[in-house]
Structure formats: C-alpha cells, structure tokens
Design an enzyme around this catalytic site. Structure first.
Site, mmCIF file in Angstrom:
data_model
loop_
_atom_site.group_PDB
_atom_site.id
_atom_site.type_symbol
_atom_site.label_atom_id
_atom_site.label_comp_id
_atom_site.label_asym_id
_atom_site.label_seq_id
_atom_site.Cartn_x
_atom_site.Cartn_y
_atom_site.Cartn_z
ATOM 1 N N ASP A 12 -41.075 -8.053 -25.026
ATOM 2 C CA ASP A 12 -42.525 -8.250 -24.375
ATOM 3 C C ASP A 12 -42.458 -9.219 -23.216
ATOM 4 O O ASP A 12 -41.101 -9.812 -22.879
ATOM 5 C CB ASP A 12 -43.167 -9.018 -25.493
ATOM 6 C CG ASP A 12 -44.528 -9.330 -25.195
ATOM 7 O OD1 ASP A 12 -45.442 -8.544 -24.781
ATOM 8 O OD2 ASP A 12 -45.040 -10.346 -25.665
ATOM 9 N N SER A 13 -43.361 -9.446 -22.760
ATOM 10 C CA SER A 13 -43.485 -10.446 -21.874
ATOM 11 C C SER A 13 -43.195 -11.854 -22.141
ATOM 12 O O SER A 13 -42.888 -12.575 -21.665
ATOM 13 C CB SER A 13 -45.026 -10.413 -21.127
ATOM 14 O OG SER A 13 -45.935 -10.598 -21.955
ATOM 15 N N CYS A 75 -45.295 -4.349 -26.246
ATOM 16 C CA CYS A 75 -46.339 -4.959 -25.403
ATOM 17 C C CYS A 75 -47.065 -3.668 -24.647
ATOM 18 O O CYS A 75 -46.638 -2.693 -24.136
ATOM 19 C CB CYS A 75 -45.474 -5.409 -24.007
ATOM 20 S SG CYS A 75 -46.362 -6.043 -22.649
ATOM 21 N N GLU A 153 -48.481 -18.550 -25.399
ATOM 22 C CA GLU A 153 -47.116 -18.926 -24.767
ATOM 23 C C GLU A 153 -47.021 -20.296 -24.922
ATOM 24 O O GLU A 153 -46.080 -20.769 -25.068
ATOM 25 C CB GLU A 153 -47.062 -18.453 -23.351
ATOM 26 C CG GLU A 153 -46.819 -16.958 -23.154
ATOM 27 C CD GLU A 153 -45.650 -16.291 -23.888
ATOM 28 O OE1 GLU A 153 -44.430 -16.870 -23.476
ATOM 29 O OE2 GLU A 153 -45.615 -15.417 -24.443
ATOM 30 N N CYS A 185 -53.562 -6.164 -27.257
ATOM 31 C CA CYS A 185 -52.425 -6.978 -26.667
ATOM 32 C C CYS A 185 -51.584 -7.572 -27.792
ATOM 33 O O CYS A 185 -52.260 -8.205 -28.808
ATOM 34 C CB CYS A 185 -53.133 -8.221 -25.836
ATOM 35 S SG CYS A 185 -51.576 -9.218 -25.274
ATOM 36 N N HIS A 187 -49.722 -10.191 -28.151
ATOM 37 C CA HIS A 187 -49.974 -11.785 -28.389
ATOM 38 C C HIS A 187 -51.172 -12.059 -29.446
ATOM 39 O O HIS A 187 -51.156 -12.991 -29.999
ATOM 40 C CB HIS A 187 -50.292 -12.437 -27.020
ATOM 41 C CG HIS A 187 -49.023 -12.780 -26.227
ATOM 42 N ND1 HIS A 187 -48.482 -11.793 -25.421
ATOM 43 C CD2 HIS A 187 -48.343 -13.832 -25.997
ATOM 44 C CE1 HIS A 187 -47.496 -11.976 -24.917
ATOM 45 N NE2 HIS A 187 -47.449 -13.577 -24.983
#
Ligand code: DGL
Length: 265
Positions: A12-13, A75, A153, A185, A187
């Site tokens: 993932d990012s 992601c 994050e 998403c 996240h």
C-alpha cells in the site's frame, strides 16, 4: 523453494494496507506475509496514475525478488492505476481491490450510498466502470477525502483535526440520506470507530478487506499454492523511515515488529 512455502507480498502507499493484512492473516493463518508501506511516497491519492504505476512496479519487483508467490495490491488507488500493468508483467496471482459499491447498492434501503475514497480512485476509469455496472441500483454519491490519509499516517485516529475532517466529509452524505457508506480507501477502516460515532448506529459501513482475503485464498487454492505450515510470519518493509512504521505497528497492527528498508524501489 516449493511454491506453497513462498510468502505472499502485500503493499500500500503506507499503513492503510494493514487493514487488509489483518483479514489476510485471519483467513490464511499458515501463510508468510511480506508487507511494504511506500511511506516515502504517501499519499498516492493525489499523484498521477503514471507515478503510481511506476511505484507499484518497483514494489512488486522487490516482493517478487523475495520470492512472493502472489501479490495483493492493498490499495484502491494503486489498483485503479496499476493492476492491469502488474498482471501483464508478473505471472503470479495479482489480487487488487475496489470500493464495495456492489454490496452497498444491494444493501441500501434509502437507495443512496456514499463512497469515501481518494481523488485518484474516484477519478479513475475503473471506478467509472464500477458505478456504470451497479449504479443503476442506487444513487452513488462520491466523497474525496483530501488530508485524511495524512492524519492516519501520522497515527491520529481520534484527534480533533481528524474528527473535524471526517465530520466535514460525512455530513453531506448523511444529509443526502445515504444509509450505507463505502470505505473505498484501505486507510479509512482505522477511522471506523470515529465514523460510527459521527454517522450513528443506523448507517452501514462497508469495506473490502475481507472480500480481498477470500479472493486471495481462492486464487491460491486454485493454483495449489496454499501453505501447509502451522503458523505463518509477517515481515514489514517501508520506503520511508523504518522507525516511523515501527512506532505505529503496535497500535495499527496489534504487535511490535522490526521494519526493514525497501531497497531497490
Ligand atoms: N490506501 C490507499 C487506498 O486504498 C491510498 C491512500 C493514499 O495514499 O492516498 O486508496
């Protein structure tokens, strides 16, 4: 190494894919899992599809060099930008994700669903196709969430800034009488307790992590690649400062672990 003993590569990012990794761990307890957080390049949501495709290819090379037997693009944004290219390039099962518009359209009673996702996902051709296929069953309201991934994050899941941002994104969806919210998403499932508080008990919140884990298990079973050991392990890598991910893992993954540096990516 025999295919069954090889690890599964997940990326993932940043930390978002951990919400998918936990479903993979639950569905496939015997598998060794490699997780890459591309934290030096997060967020992906506002970057060009070309940039994300290049990142996805570099990370996939890293995972394949570590003998990955399957890849999971944990992601939505990277799936939209890069999954076709990954499937062309690698002769492995490559499992991606998309916002759960189909189950949401089937579940809604008001006929209105809200999709929270990054701009990259919402502006992609893949998302347009998805809404084209299932959008006739429900009114689909899309909500990009700039700034939210950065809060996650930073490990801020409940603070005033995160709350204010999320409140602002959800209010128009609730005003439009959405009774089903899609977390498009990876996240965002970290914010589910806060979202539940803001949206109330009546609203359904849907994410795609469990479906992705089931799809991965099916693909591994088809190719006879399922691991047979009693318990698998996890290894974590980051393109950013490993210490930052190490500090987040106890809370976001549930246990501490060492993080290696993503090399060659
Ligand atoms: N976790 C990602 C997704 O599912 C990307 C978030 C970002 O980096 O913008 O879309």
């Amino acid at each position: 190494m025999s295919p069954t003993a090889r690890p599964i590569g997940v990326f993932d990012s940043g930390v978002g894919g951990l919400t998918v990794l936990r479903h993979i761990r639950a569905a496939l307890p015997a598998e060794d899992l490699l997780y890459v957080a591309d934290s030096a390049h997060a967020p992906y949501g506002v970057k060009s599809p070309q940039f994300i495709e290049a990142r996805a290819l570099a990370i996939a090379e890293f995972l394949v060099a570590r003998d990955a037997k399957a890849l999971v693009v944990a992601c939505n944004t990277a799936t939209a930008a890069a999954i076709s290219r990954l499937r062309e390039r690698f002769d492995l099962p490559v499992v991606g994700m998309e916002p759960a518009v189909k189950p949401a359209a089937e579940a809604t009673r008001t006929g209105v669903i809200g999709v929270l996702a990054t701009s990259g996902t919402l502006e992609s051709g893949k998302f347009a196709d998805l809404v084209g296929r299932f959008g006739s069953q429900a009114r689909v309201i899309v909500q990009p969430c700039p700034g939210l991934v950065e809060r996650i994050e930073a490990g801020d899941l409940t603070g005033p800034l995160t709350r204010r941002l999320l409140e602002g994104f959800v209010a128009p969806l609730l005003e439009a009488e959405a009774d089903t919210l899609v977390l498009g998403c990876t996240h965002y499932p970290f914010l589910e307790p806060l979202l539940r508080e803001l949206a109330g008990e009546q609203v359904a919140i849907i994410e795609s992590g469990a479906a992705v884990a089931r799809q991965l298990a099916r693909r591994l079973a088809e190719t006879d690649f399922l691991a047979a050991r009693p318990a698998g392990s996890e290894r974590f890598f980051s393109s950013g400062e490993p210490g930052l991910l190490e500090a987040l893992l106890p809370r976001l993954w549930g246990s501490a672990a060492q993080v290696g540096r993503l090399t060659g990516g």
